[in-house]
Design a protein around this motif. Structure first.
Motif, PDB file in Angstrom:
ATOM      1  N   ILE A   1      -8.002  -4.568   1.138  1.00 37.76           N
ATOM      2  CA  ILE A   1      -8.527  -3.945   1.784  1.00 37.76           C
ATOM      3  C   ILE A   1     -10.126  -4.137   1.881  1.00 37.76           C
TER       4      ILE A   1
ATOM      5  N   HIS B   1      -8.395  -4.468   7.945  1.00 38.07           N
ATOM      6  CA  HIS B   1      -9.414  -3.183   8.335  1.00 38.07           C
ATOM      7  C   HIS B   1      -8.100  -2.010   8.431  1.00 38.07           C
ATOM      8  N   PHE B   2      -8.091  -1.272   8.189  1.00 37.25           N
ATOM      9  CA  PHE B   2      -6.753  -0.003   8.300  1.00 37.25           C
ATOM     10  C   PHE B   2      -6.359   1.546   8.075  1.00 37.25           C
ATOM     11  N   LYS B   3      -5.898   1.867   9.018  1.00 37.04           N
ATOM     12  CA  LYS B   3      -6.169   3.212   9.157  1.00 37.04           C
ATOM     13  C   LYS B   3      -4.946   4.044   8.663  1.00 37.04           C
ATOM     14  N   LEU B   4      -5.396   5.463   7.471  1.00 36.56           N
ATOM     15  CA  LEU B   4      -4.027   5.663   6.953  1.00 36.56           C
ATOM     16  C   LEU B   4      -4.305   7.258   7.731  1.00 36.56           C
TER      17      LEU B   4
ATOM     18  N   PHE C   1       0.305   4.077   8.784  1.00 33.59           N
ATOM     19  CA  PHE C   1      -0.188   3.035   8.125  1.00 33.59           C
ATOM     20  C   PHE C   1      -0.198   2.250   9.323  1.00 33.59           C
TER      21      PHE C   1
ATOM     22  N   LEU D   1     -10.934   0.787   5.070  1.00 37.36           N
ATOM     23  CA  LEU D   1      -9.890   1.997   5.104  1.00 37.36           C
ATOM     24  C   LEU D   1     -10.335   3.377   5.555  1.00 37.36           C
ATOM     25  N   SER D   2      -9.451   3.697   7.151  1.00 36.82           N
ATOM     26  CA  SER D   2      -9.953   5.221   7.413  1.00 36.82           C
ATOM     27  C   SER D   2      -9.530   5.924   7.035  1.00 36.82           C
ATOM     28  N   ILE D   3      -9.638   6.724   6.433  1.00 39.32           N
ATOM     29  CA  ILE D   3      -8.194   8.009   6.814  1.00 39.32           C
ATOM     30  C   ILE D   3      -8.453   9.435   7.188  1.00 39.32           C
TER      31      ILE D   3
ATOM     32  N   PHE E   1       0.748  -1.230   0.235  1.00 42.89           N
ATOM     33  CA  PHE E   1       0.349   0.279   0.046  1.00 42.89           C
ATOM     34  C   PHE E   1       0.954   0.863  -0.040  1.00 42.89           C
TER      35      PHE E   1
ATOM     36  N   TYR F   1      -7.992   6.619  -1.933  1.00 39.91           N
ATOM     37  CA  TYR F   1      -8.817   5.364  -2.897  1.00 39.91           C
ATOM     38  C   TYR F   1      -8.003   5.117  -4.903  1.00 39.91           C
TER      39      TYR F   1
ATOM     40  N   ASP G   1      -2.832  -1.761  10.652  1.00 37.64           N
ATOM     41  CA  ASP G   1      -3.807  -2.286  10.661  1.00 37.64           C
ATOM     42  C   ASP G   1      -4.767  -2.850  11.830  1.00 37.64           C
TER      43      ASP G   1
END
Length: 96
Positions: free
Chosen positions: A79, A45-48, A26, A82-84, A11, A68, A28
């Protein structure tokens, strides 16, 4: 090294090809969603948090769409969610 750590490296590489990045984090968060129906598909499930001067003049929706698009090959297999947080260097919080 876990599967999701390997995914995060991919990513990050994809994002670095598209954006001039000042900072990137990033995280996890898949463990927080264990048992969730979406997690069963294998996607994580990820947070960026991404800080780039290229976000200057873009609203939140445009920033998220650009991210995206850069990660499109990873949805939905790698993915699931994804929280951005996408910011310019001037918007950077002191705690990133």
């Amino acid at each position: 090294m876990s599967l999701n750590q390997d995914r995060i490296r991919l990513f990050e590489a994809d994002l670095q090809r598209v954006f001039e990045i000042t900072e990137m984090l990033f995280e996890d968060e898949s463990h927080l969603h264990a048992g969730h129906a979406g997690a069963a598909s294998g996607g994580g499930h990820f947070k960026l948090t991404l800080i780039s001067p290229e976000f200057q003049g873009l609203n939140t929706v445009a920033r998220h769409r650009a991210i995206y698009a850069a990660l499109s090959s990873h949805f939905p297999d790698a993915i699931h969610a994804l929280s951005i947080q996408a910011l310019t260097p001037n918007e950077r919080p002191s705690s990133v």
